[in-house]
Enzyme design. Sequence first.
Site, PDB file in Angstrom:
ATOM      1  N   GLU A  77       0.739  -1.220  -0.047  1.00 33.57           N
ATOM      2  CA  GLU A  77      -0.156  -0.078  -0.056  1.00 33.57           C
ATOM      3  C   GLU A  77       1.047   1.211   0.029  1.00 33.57           C
ATOM      4  O   GLU A  77       0.539   2.244  -0.859  1.00 33.57           O
ATOM      5  CB  GLU A  77      -0.905  -0.037   1.243  1.00 33.57           C
ATOM      6  CG  GLU A  77      -1.832  -1.396   1.249  1.00 33.57           C
ATOM      7  CD  GLU A  77      -1.243  -2.070   2.015  1.00 33.57           C
ATOM      8  OE1 GLU A  77      -1.878  -2.889   3.013  1.00 33.57           O
ATOM      9  OE2 GLU A  77      -0.032  -2.653   2.042  1.00 33.57           O
ATOM     10  N   ALA A 109       8.457 -38.218  -0.381  1.00 30.72           N
ATOM     11  CA  ALA A 109       7.187 -37.973  -0.742  1.00 30.72           C
ATOM     12  C   ALA A 109       6.026 -38.475   0.370  1.00 30.72           C
ATOM     13  O   ALA A 109       5.122 -37.873   0.957  1.00 30.72           O
ATOM     14  CB  ALA A 109       6.768 -38.196  -2.048  1.00 30.72           C
TER      15      ALA A 109
END
Length: 328
Positions: free
Chosen positions: A62, A265
């Site tokens: 911002e 995994a």
Amino acid sequence: MTPPTPSNLGSNDARWLAAAARLALRARPASNPNPGVGCLIVKQGRVIARGWTQARGRPHAEAMALELAGDDARGADVFVTLEPCAHVSQRGPACADLLAAAAPARVIVGASDPDPRTAGKGIERLRAAGIEAILAQDPHSADSLSGYLTRARRDRPHVTLKLALSLDGCIAMADGSSQWITGEAARAHVHSRRALADAILVGGGTWRADTPRLDVRLPGLETRSPQRWVLTSQEAPGARTIAAPAEIARIPAQYLYVEGGARTAASFLEADLVDRLEIYRAPILIGGGIPALQDFGLGELAQAHGRWQPVERRNLGPDTFEAFARTR
């Protein structure tokens, strides 16, 4: 799949907010430990300024956009992916105060901030200043902030598990050779995904057998190479280590990219620590090769259903890329 438009937004607002979420990718992962936020300032249907969180977290999105917009921010619409911060830091003012001073007509916020210093206070401060502040709970914004939100809510990085497979589900030949299952376009895509991660992890077997570089080798993105981590109880010279998936909270990252092998995994899946699954599938058959996964404790077939939602699919040369989000 395209996420639904938040019910409190018009279609134009939803498109601007989705564009801010795409812009936020420029902040990732350099903004760590701050969230990677995107901000667009729009006036009369035209973008007049944009910003994203800068390296090491400042300036905020911002602040960057408001500086570019100057006085033109008055009466404009501000689209920001995360609730503007409400706390003053030694490194800069609160974005809610900057926005209040700039006096836009509206601030459309994609996601609320779980940080207790801001949660709800940023929007309250804008409304107290007479600015229309809309909390959209936008899925695009939440996705762009997944690392920050996972770290805040689960005290760990957001985990992506990457697998490169043959059509018959193998990640290597029987002798372990795996270079290359997928083609050049798919491999370049993997490097682009690495560039979005703070940290990358492989198993100890992969580290000792292949000594992988685990870096980013795309022109202009070499400096985006992530921290290197190894899942092992042994030493791994050139990398840092954890002994079990449950230790990933120690990794100072918002986004952890896990690249096999099969045992690593499976261990992350068994611990239910995978938030996003990315599969590269090559149009080849290996037969008798090393399967992509070892057993990860699935008790019955019914438990396999409803866990993964497809979120992306594309062709990369002859190969196919598919991404799936864990439903929780």
